[in-house]
Motif scaffolding. Structure first.
Motif, PDB file in Angstrom:
ATOM      1  N   ASN A  90      -4.263  -0.072   6.163  1.00 17.78           N
ATOM      2  CA  ASN A  90      -3.099  -0.979   6.158  1.00 17.78           C
ATOM      3  C   ASN A  90      -2.520  -1.080   4.453  1.00 17.78           C
ATOM      4  OD1 ASN A  90      -4.847  -2.443   4.436  1.00 17.78           O
ATOM      5  ND2 ASN A  90      -5.583  -3.905   6.096  1.00 17.78           N
ATOM      6  N   GLY A  91      -1.704  -1.777   4.099  1.00 22.27           N
ATOM      7  CA  GLY A  91      -1.222  -1.902   3.227  1.00 22.27           C
ATOM      8  C   GLY A  91      -1.961  -2.385   1.861  1.00 22.27           C
ATOM      9  N   THR A  92      -2.803  -3.568   2.445  1.00 22.55           N
ATOM     10  CA  THR A  92      -3.751  -3.731   1.358  1.00 22.55           C
ATOM     11  C   THR A  92      -4.739  -2.727   0.843  1.00 22.55           C
ATOM     12  OG1 THR A  92      -4.077  -5.848   2.887  1.00 22.55           O
ATOM     13  CG2 THR A  92      -5.767  -5.517   1.010  1.00 22.55           C
ATOM     14  N   ILE A  95      -2.547  -0.533  -1.594  1.00 22.85           N
ATOM     15  CA  ILE A  95      -2.437  -1.343  -2.746  1.00 22.85           C
ATOM     16  C   ILE A  95      -3.604  -1.422  -3.708  1.00 22.85           C
ATOM     17  CG2 ILE A  95      -1.787  -3.462  -3.872  1.00 22.85           C
ATOM     18  CD1 ILE A  95      -0.002  -3.975  -1.116  1.00 22.85           C
ATOM     19  N   TYR A 117      -0.754 -11.675  -2.680  1.00 23.84           N
ATOM     20  CA  TYR A 117      -0.844 -11.626  -1.440  1.00 23.84           C
ATOM     21  C   TYR A 117      -2.149 -12.022  -0.984  1.00 23.84           C
ATOM     22  CZ  TYR A 117       0.429 -10.327   3.369  1.00 23.84           C
ATOM     23  OH  TYR A 117       0.879 -10.270   4.726  1.00 23.84           O
ATOM     24  N   GLN A 172       4.561  -8.195  -7.247  1.00 22.55           N
ATOM     25  CA  GLN A 172       4.879  -8.192  -5.929  1.00 22.55           C
ATOM     26  C   GLN A 172       6.162  -8.275  -5.590  1.00 22.55           C
ATOM     27  OE1 GLN A 172       2.366 -10.746  -3.102  1.00 22.55           O
ATOM     28  NE2 GLN A 172       4.293 -11.382  -2.072  1.00 22.55           N
ATOM     29  N   SER A 174       8.216  -8.438  -2.829  1.00 27.22           N
ATOM     30  CA  SER A 174       8.680  -9.073  -1.647  1.00 27.22           C
ATOM     31  C   SER A 174       8.249 -10.680  -1.660  1.00 27.22           C
ATOM     32  CB  SER A 174       7.946  -8.770  -0.283  1.00 27.22           C
ATOM     33  OG  SER A 174       8.028  -9.672   0.728  1.00 27.22           O
ATOM     34  N   GLY A 176       6.645 -12.383   0.561  1.00 24.48           N
ATOM     35  CA  GLY A 176       5.457 -12.439   1.122  1.00 24.48           C
ATOM     36  C   GLY A 176       5.827 -13.584   1.973  1.00 24.48           C
ATOM     37  N   ASP A 207       3.310  -3.891  -5.530  1.00 22.53           N
ATOM     38  CA  ASP A 207       3.411  -3.973  -4.049  1.00 22.53           C
ATOM     39  C   ASP A 207       4.608  -3.907  -3.513  1.00 22.53           C
ATOM     40  OD1 ASP A 207       2.986  -5.069  -1.588  1.00 22.53           O
ATOM     41  OD2 ASP A 207       1.944  -6.913  -1.993  1.00 22.53           O
ATOM     42  N   CYS A 209       5.577  -3.539  -0.351  1.00 26.00           N
ATOM     43  CA  CYS A 209       5.798  -3.819   1.188  1.00 26.00           C
ATOM     44  C   CYS A 209       6.853  -4.707   1.329  1.00 26.00           C
ATOM     45  CB  CYS A 209       4.460  -4.735   1.578  1.00 26.00           C
ATOM     46  SG  CYS A 209       2.906  -3.913   1.705  1.00 26.00           S
ATOM     47  N   TYR A 210       7.567  -4.425   2.454  1.00 27.29           N
ATOM     48  CA  TYR A 210       8.558  -4.827   3.228  1.00 27.29           C
ATOM     49  C   TYR A 210       9.928  -4.565   2.208  1.00 27.29           C
ATOM     50  CZ  TYR A 210       6.127  -8.125   6.244  1.00 27.29           C
ATOM     51  OH  TYR A 210       5.277  -8.338   7.235  1.00 27.29           O
ATOM     52  N   SER A 230       2.711   0.117   3.211  1.00 23.92           N
ATOM     53  CA  SER A 230       2.261   0.322   4.398  1.00 23.92           C
ATOM     54  C   SER A 230       3.075   1.170   5.374  1.00 23.92           C
ATOM     55  CB  SER A 230       2.155  -1.215   5.308  1.00 23.92           C
ATOM     56  OG  SER A 230       1.908  -1.079   6.466  1.00 23.92           O
ATOM     57  N   LYS A 233       5.191  -0.885   8.281  1.00 22.19           N
ATOM     58  CA  LYS A 233       6.278  -1.613   7.801  1.00 22.19           C
ATOM     59  C   LYS A 233       7.464  -0.762   7.606  1.00 22.19           C
ATOM     60  CE  LYS A 233       3.303  -5.593   6.130  1.00 22.19           C
ATOM     61  NZ  LYS A 233       2.896  -6.143   4.705  1.00 22.19           N
TER      62      LYS A 233
HETATM   63  C1  LIG Z   1       1.964  -7.011   4.321  1.00 20.62           C
HETATM   64  C2  LIG Z   1       1.889  -6.927   2.961  1.00 20.62           C
HETATM   65  C3  LIG Z   1       0.678  -6.454   2.168  1.00 20.62           C
HETATM   66  C4  LIG Z   1      -0.339  -5.755   3.084  1.00 20.62           C
HETATM   67  O1  LIG Z   1      -0.695  -6.366   4.199  1.00 20.62           O
HETATM   68  P1  LIG Z   1      -1.533  -5.413   5.201  1.00 20.62           P
HETATM   69  O2  LIG Z   1      -1.533  -6.551   6.307  1.00 20.62           O
HETATM   70  O3  LIG Z   1      -2.751  -5.197   4.861  1.00 20.62           O
HETATM   71  O4  LIG Z   1      -0.694  -4.209   5.427  1.00 20.62           O
HETATM   72  C5  LIG Z   1       0.871  -6.810   1.063  1.00 20.62           C
HETATM   73  N1  LIG Z   1       1.639  -7.629   0.416  1.00 20.62           N
HETATM   74  C6  LIG Z   1       2.751  -7.855   0.793  1.00 20.62           C
HETATM   75  C7  LIG Z   1       3.678  -8.616   0.209  1.00 20.62           C
HETATM   76  C8  LIG Z   1       3.098  -7.666   2.246  1.00 20.62           C
HETATM   77  O5  LIG Z   1       3.880  -8.118   2.813  1.00 20.62           O
END
Ligand SMILES: *Cc1c(COP(=O)(O)O)cnc(C)c1O
Length: 419
Positions: A90-92, A95, A117, A172, A174, A176, A207, A209-210, A230, A233
């Motif tokens: 996953n994204g986590t 990262i 996050y 980060q 986004s 979030g 990070d 993501c998004y 990820s 996403k």
């Molecule tokens: C989605 C996301 C992540 C990682 O989340 P996973 O559910 O592990 O993919 C990390 N940071 C932000 C800002 C996210 O939106």
């Protein structure tokens, strides 16, 4: 009215919203066109052929599709190197590999966008006490919060980054699931310049993501040393079934690969199990898919503003992620909104979401998602923590047409509460 039984009132309001946002859509189309050219030209430059679209089993040595896709991602993100793998769960995970790439015992990770996050807190060791966390390895952590207006506190960042033990600065992009704006790529560029000027040793890790493809530049174009995200996403385009990526400086990408697999093996092993086509096709579609999600978010903002709700970003604000926050104000309306989003989905539309106690949250959370790929939040989905001021966070929409219908279903559910 119609096959989905939307009320005449919502249909009328939607038409008003569509007129209001037309100009914004042109801007989104321009971003999508530029990013599509970026992606398409990279496919051509690296001579993508049918042989790239299959894959390997076993050790996965010499997987031409995998290795070529790494080059394409690096090119698209304006970086030296990239690692795109279905082995990132996953994204986590992506990262985490990125963060570990720059840190050794005695170093400090400095987050400059407040607390990271939720799922990253256990990785750092500020929550839980897990084997193999940064804290467990003797890596310190410090944090600079965003200012009251949600913008980076550049002066305090400079002071904190000057500590020569800081080997990685974490950003980060986004919002979030918090009430602050996404950082723009140019704001991230200012952070990169400030950090590199005061501490040449520190790697800026984002990070992402998004954020991918919401602007025409990515953090790696403006000085970020490493980004991660990820594939379920934005960059997976709604097609990649799982996975993640890191992109950036060659040595850091290699170190991240050593954390993903083993020191010494890195990115050279990792069977793709016939998923290459989905990752290629997903990246090819990603600029367009992200535009669909952005249009869905803008439409959501405008329609709900017309209904009197507070939104963030407001419909015409510049965006750097695909998340739309709507302040519903009470638990009943938050539940109604999520039920409406669920009812508008292509999969599991008949189920009704209920709030539940999710690990890592201090209150029940309600989630709506009816997706083809489990948990894929590039598909229309909404989440809301059941606490004041009862905000829904919405993202995704594989096609604007379907995203719009989902929002209209949710709006109708809200409207029914007033009656
Ligand atoms: C989605 C996301 C992540 C990682 O989340 P996973 O559910 O592990 O993919 C990390 N940071 C932000 C800002 C996210 O939106």
């Amino acid at each position: 009215m119609g096959r989905m039984n939307l009320s005449a009132e919502i249909i009328r309001l939607s038409e008003t919203a569509m007129k209001d946002i037309a100009q914004k859509f042109e801007e989104i189309d321009r971003i999508s066109a530029e990013n599509t050219e970026k992606v398409l030209s990279a496919f051509q430059k690296y001579r993508v052929s049918e042989g790239c679209l299959t894959g390997t089993t076993g050790y996965g040595y010499d997987d031409k599709g995998r290795d070529t896709l790494d080059l394409i991602y690096a090119d698209v993100f304006g970086s030296e190197s990239a690692l795109v793998r279905i082995g990132f769960v996953n994204g986590t995970h992506a990262i985490t590999s990125a963060i570990f790439s720059a840190l050794k015992t005695g170093d400090i990770l400095l987050s400059v966008t407040g607390a990271p996050y939720d799922t990253l807190r256990g990785v750092i060791g500020i929550e839980g006490n897990y084997h193999g966390s940064l804290r467990d390895y003797g890596i310190g952590y410090s944090q600079v919060d965003l200012k009251a207006d949600g913008k980076p506190d550049y002066e305090t960042i400079k002071l904190a980054a000057a500590d020569q033990r800081v080997a990685a600065v974490f950003v980060q992009r986004s919002r979030g699931y918090s009430n602050r704006p996404a950082l723009s790529v140019s704001e991230i560029g200012i952070i990169c310049d400030a950090v590199h000027a005061i501490n040449p040793r520190a790697a800026v890790i984002v990070d992402n993501c998004y954020g991918e493809f919401t602007e025409t530049m990515e953090p790696t174009d403006v000085g970020a040393d490493l980004i991660a995200g990820s594939l379920i996403k934005n960059p997976g385009g709604g097609i990649a079934p799982t996975g993640g990526y890191v992109a950036g400086k060659r040595d850091l990408v290699e170190a991240a690969a050593f954390r993903l697999t083993t020191p010494g093996i890195g990115g050279e092993c990792g069977a793709t199990l016939f998923n290459n086509r989905l990752l290629y096709q997903g990246l090819f579609l990603a600029p367009h898919t992200v535009a669909q999600a952005m249009k869905t978010a803008v439409f959501c903002a405008r329609l709900l503003e017309l209904m009197g709700y507070k939104t963030s970003p407001v419909w015409d604000e510049t965006r750097s992620d695909i998340i739309q926050m709507v302040e519903l104000g009470n638990p009943d309306l938050l539940k109604r909104f999520c039920k409406g989003i669920q009812a508008g989905a292509p999969v599991d539309a008949y189920v009704s979401p209920e709030p539940w106690d999710m690990p890592g949250y201090d209150c029940p959370v309600i989630m709506a998602a009816g997706t083809f790929i489990s948990g894929a939040s590039i598909e229309l989905s909404a989440d809301g923590p059941m606490r004041e001021p009862f905000c829904a966070y919405l993202q995704g929409g594989l096609t604007f047409e379907s995203g719009r219908l989902g929002i209209m279903m949710a709006a109708d559910m809200l409207m029914a509460a007033d009656k």
